[in-house]
Design a protein around this motif. Structure first.
Motif, PDB file in Angstrom:
ATOM      1  N   SER A 113       0.833  -1.191   0.000  1.00 52.87           N
ATOM      2  CA  SER A 113       0.000   0.000   0.000  1.00 52.87           C
ATOM      3  C   SER A 113       0.878   1.255   0.000  1.00 52.87           C
ATOM      4  O   SER A 113       2.007   1.247   0.472  1.00 52.87           O
ATOM      5  N   ASN A 114       0.318   2.321  -0.527  1.00 55.41           N
ATOM      6  CA  ASN A 114       1.038   3.601  -0.553  1.00 55.41           C
ATOM      7  C   ASN A 114       0.728   4.463   0.658  1.00 55.41           C
ATOM      8  O   ASN A 114       1.385   5.486   0.875  1.00 55.41           O
ATOM      9  N   ALA A 115      -0.268   4.074   1.447  1.00 50.00           N
ATOM     10  CA  ALA A 115      -0.675   4.872   2.603  1.00 50.00           C
ATOM     11  C   ALA A 115       0.355   4.728   3.724  1.00 50.00           C
ATOM     12  O   ALA A 115       0.838   3.638   4.023  1.00 50.00           O
ATOM     13  N   LEU A 116       0.682   5.859   4.342  1.00 56.52           N
ATOM     14  CA  LEU A 116       1.666   5.874   5.412  1.00 56.52           C
ATOM     15  C   LEU A 116       1.190   5.081   6.635  1.00 56.52           C
ATOM     16  O   LEU A 116       1.988   4.386   7.266  1.00 56.52           O
ATOM     17  N   GLU A 117      -0.095   5.158   6.944  1.00 60.06           N
ATOM     18  CA  GLU A 117      -0.618   4.411   8.101  1.00 60.06           C
ATOM     19  C   GLU A 117      -0.525   2.904   7.867  1.00 60.06           C
ATOM     20  O   GLU A 117      -0.325   2.139   8.807  1.00 60.06           O
ATOM     21  N   ASP A 118      -0.666   2.473   6.615  1.00 62.26           N
ATOM     22  CA  ASP A 118      -0.511   1.051   6.313  1.00 62.26           C
ATOM     23  C   ASP A 118       0.943   0.608   6.495  1.00 62.26           C
ATOM     24  O   ASP A 118       1.207  -0.505   6.948  1.00 62.26           O
ATOM     25  N   LYS A 119       1.873   1.461   6.143  1.00 63.94           N
ATOM     26  CA  LYS A 119       3.294   1.152   6.345  1.00 63.94           C
ATOM     27  C   LYS A 119       3.595   1.006   7.838  1.00 63.94           C
ATOM     28  O   LYS A 119       4.352   0.114   8.235  1.00 63.94           O
ATOM     29  N   ASP A 120       2.983   1.865   8.658  1.00 63.83           N
ATOM     30  CA  ASP A 120       3.166   1.768  10.109  1.00 63.83           C
ATOM     31  C   ASP A 120       2.566   0.468  10.647  1.00 63.83           C
ATOM     32  O   ASP A 120       3.161  -0.190  11.508  1.00 63.83           O
ATOM     33  N   LYS A 121       1.384   0.094  10.133  1.00 60.28           N
ATOM     34  CA  LYS A 121       0.771  -1.169  10.534  1.00 60.28           C
ATOM     35  C   LYS A 121       1.661  -2.353  10.150  1.00 60.28           C
ATOM     36  O   LYS A 121       1.826  -3.294  10.925  1.00 60.28           O
ATOM     37  N   ALA A 122       2.218  -2.292   8.955  1.00 58.56           N
ATOM     38  CA  ALA A 122       3.084  -3.374   8.481  1.00 58.56           C
ATOM     39  C   ALA A 122       4.310  -3.507   9.373  1.00 58.56           C
ATOM     40  O   ALA A 122       4.711  -4.616   9.743  1.00 58.56           O
ATOM     41  N   GLU A 123       4.893  -2.368   9.749  1.00 61.37           N
ATOM     42  CA  GLU A 123       6.080  -2.399  10.610  1.00 61.37           C
ATOM     43  C   GLU A 123       5.749  -2.962  11.990  1.00 61.37           C
ATOM     44  O   GLU A 123       6.508  -3.752  12.544  1.00 61.37           O
ATOM     45  N   LYS A 124       4.600  -2.591  12.515  1.00 60.60           N
ATOM     46  CA  LYS A 124       4.194  -3.088  13.836  1.00 60.60           C
ATOM     47  C   LYS A 124       4.011  -4.609  13.808  1.00 60.60           C
ATOM     48  O   LYS A 124       4.511  -5.320  14.684  1.00 60.60           O
ATOM     49  N   ILE A 125       3.321  -5.117  12.804  1.00 54.45           N
ATOM     50  CA  ILE A 125       3.110  -6.559  12.694  1.00 54.45           C
ATOM     51  C   ILE A 125       4.438  -7.267  12.432  1.00 54.45           C
ATOM     52  O   ILE A 125       4.693  -8.342  12.967  1.00 54.45           O
ATOM     53  N   TYR A 126       5.279  -6.665  11.619  1.00 54.84           N
ATOM     54  CA  TYR A 126       6.586  -7.255  11.309  1.00 54.84           C
ATOM     55  C   TYR A 126       7.392  -7.493  12.587  1.00 54.84           C
ATOM     56  O   TYR A 126       7.939  -8.576  12.795  1.00 54.84           O
ATOM     57  N   TYR A 127       7.446  -6.508  13.450  1.00 48.52           N
ATOM     58  CA  TYR A 127       8.198  -6.664  14.701  1.00 48.52           C
ATOM     59  C   TYR A 127       7.551  -7.688  15.627  1.00 48.52           C
ATOM     60  O   TYR A 127       8.228  -8.358  16.395  1.00 48.52           O
ATOM     61  N   GLU A 128       6.249  -7.808  15.517  1.00 47.41           N
ATOM     62  CA  GLU A 128       5.535  -8.805  16.324  1.00 47.41           C
ATOM     63  C   GLU A 128       5.879 -10.229  15.883  1.00 47.41           C
ATOM     64  O   GLU A 128       6.049 -11.119  16.716  1.00 47.41           O
ATOM     65  N   ILE A 129       5.999 -10.431  14.600  1.00 43.52           N
ATOM     66  CA  ILE A 129       6.231 -11.798  14.109  1.00 43.52           C
ATOM     67  C   ILE A 129       7.697 -12.127  13.871  1.00 43.52           C
ATOM     68  O   ILE A 129       8.036 -13.280  13.628  1.00 43.52           O
ATOM     69  N   TYR A 130       8.565 -11.143  13.967  1.00 40.16           N
ATOM     70  CA  TYR A 130       9.981 -11.373  13.687  1.00 40.16           C
ATOM     71  C   TYR A 130      10.571 -12.470  14.578  1.00 40.16           C
ATOM     72  O   TYR A 130      11.233 -13.382  14.108  1.00 40.16           O
ATOM     73  N   SER A 131      10.329 -12.391  15.882  1.00 40.52           N
ATOM     74  CA  SER A 131      10.887 -13.391  16.790  1.00 40.52           C
ATOM     75  C   SER A 131      10.132 -14.710  16.721  1.00 40.52           C
ATOM     76  O   SER A 131      10.678 -15.765  17.030  1.00 40.52           O
ATOM     77  N   GLN A 132       8.876 -14.659  16.291  1.00 36.86           N
ATOM     78  CA  GLN A 132       8.077 -15.875  16.176  1.00 36.86           C
ATOM     79  C   GLN A 132       8.620 -16.830  15.125  1.00 36.86           C
ATOM     80  O   GLN A 132       8.471 -18.037  15.251  1.00 36.86           O
ATOM     81  N   ARG A 133       9.224 -16.294  14.098  1.00 28.38           N
ATOM     82  CA  ARG A 133       9.648 -17.147  12.982  1.00 28.38           C
ATOM     83  C   ARG A 133      10.677 -18.182  13.414  1.00 28.38           C
ATOM     84  O   ARG A 133      10.602 -19.331  12.997  1.00 28.38           O
ATOM     85  N   LEU A 134      11.612 -17.808  14.276  1.00 29.40           N
ATOM     86  CA  LEU A 134      12.605 -18.788  14.747  1.00 29.40           C
ATOM     87  C   LEU A 134      11.949 -19.851  15.622  1.00 29.40           C
ATOM     88  O   LEU A 134      12.295 -21.030  15.522  1.00 29.40           O
ATOM     89  N   GLU A 135      11.012 -19.435  16.451  1.00 30.67           N
ATOM     90  CA  GLU A 135      10.285 -20.390  17.299  1.00 30.67           C
ATOM     91  C   GLU A 135       9.509 -21.388  16.446  1.00 30.67           C
ATOM     92  O   GLU A 135       9.510 -22.586  16.733  1.00 30.67           O
ATOM     93  N   LEU A 136       8.868 -20.893  15.396  1.00 32.59           N
ATOM     94  CA  LEU A 136       8.094 -21.776  14.534  1.00 32.59           C
ATOM     95  C   LEU A 136       8.980 -22.772  13.788  1.00 32.59           C
ATOM     96  O   LEU A 136       8.642 -23.951  13.663  1.00 32.59           O
ATOM     97  N   VAL A 137      10.111 -22.308  13.314  1.00 28.78           N
ATOM     98  CA  VAL A 137      11.036 -23.212  12.616  1.00 28.78           C
ATOM     99  C   VAL A 137      11.553 -24.273  13.591  1.00 28.78           C
ATOM    100  O   VAL A 137      11.650 -25.452  13.240  1.00 28.78           O
ATOM    101  N   ASN A 138      11.836 -23.874  14.822  1.00 33.84           N
ATOM    102  CA  ASN A 138      12.258 -24.858  15.830  1.00 33.84           C
ATOM    103  C   ASN A 138      11.145 -25.868  16.110  1.00 33.84           C
ATOM    104  O   ASN A 138      11.414 -27.065  16.279  1.00 33.84           O
ATOM    105  N   LYS A 139       9.918 -25.413  16.165  1.00 31.90           N
ATOM    106  CA  LYS A 139       8.790 -26.326  16.386  1.00 31.90           C
ATOM    107  C   LYS A 139       8.620 -27.285  15.214  1.00 31.90           C
ATOM    108  O   LYS A 139       8.279 -28.455  15.404  1.00 31.90           O
ATOM    109  N   LEU A 140       8.854 -26.799  14.014  1.00 30.58           N
ATOM    110  CA  LEU A 140       8.813 -27.681  12.845  1.00 30.58           C
ATOM    111  C   LEU A 140       9.897 -28.757  12.945  1.00 30.58           C
ATOM    112  O   LEU A 140       9.655 -29.925  12.651  1.00 30.58           O
TER     113      LEU A 140
END
Length: 147
Positions: A113-140
């Motif tokens: 999206s080109n909207a600035l608020e969407d970029k902020d939402k994307a960054e917030k979710i990104y930081y939320e899931i960043y650490s989850q990815r290693l946990e999920l790979v370990n669970k796999l």
């Protein structure tokens, strides 16, 4: 009764009984071995396919669905998840992966999206899931080790 006839009858019974015992034993041992081989083949098939599916999904998770700089579609990601879901009985893992991929799809959609608020939402979710990815790979990896 003649003694040679008695010896012949005795020998015939012993040989016939021995052959019958040997035949039954061979039949049951072979049947058991074939059953165990089939079970082992099924486990090997499951492990190999699970390994391949988990490897693809792990690559997707670790790269945030980026492949050569291009974003995978959400359909591709959920197809990988579906493949893994068919190969495991761990429903909690599938729920966690589904949640992660849903959030990842949101990040990718907001990023496009080109909207600035969407970029902020994307960054917030990104930081939320960043650490989850290693946990999920370990669970796999743990789920694969149980196979």
């Amino acid at each position: 009764m003649d003694s040679s006839l008695y010896v012949l009858l005795d020998t015939t019974i012993k040989i016939g009984l021995g052959a019958a015992i040997s035949g039954f034993t061979t039949y049951f041992v072979t049947r058991y071995k074939n059953r165990e081989d089939a079970k082992k083949d099924k486990q090997n098939w499951l492990r190999e396919n699970k390994h391949d599916a988990y490897k693809k999904l792990s690559r997707c998770i670790m790269s945030f669905s980026l492949d050569g700089g291009e974003v995978h579609s959400a359909f591709d990601d959920f197809a990988l998840l579906s493949e893994c879901a068919l190969l495991t009985e761990n429903k909690d893992l599938i729920d966690e992966l589904s949640s992660f991929l849903h959030k990842l799809e949101k990040v990718n959609r907001f990023t496009d999206s080109n909207a600035l608020e969407d970029k902020d939402k994307a960054e917030k979710i990104y930081y939320e899931i960043y650490s989850q990815r290693l946990e999920l790979v370990n669970k796999l990896q743990e789920d694969l080790a149980r196979t």
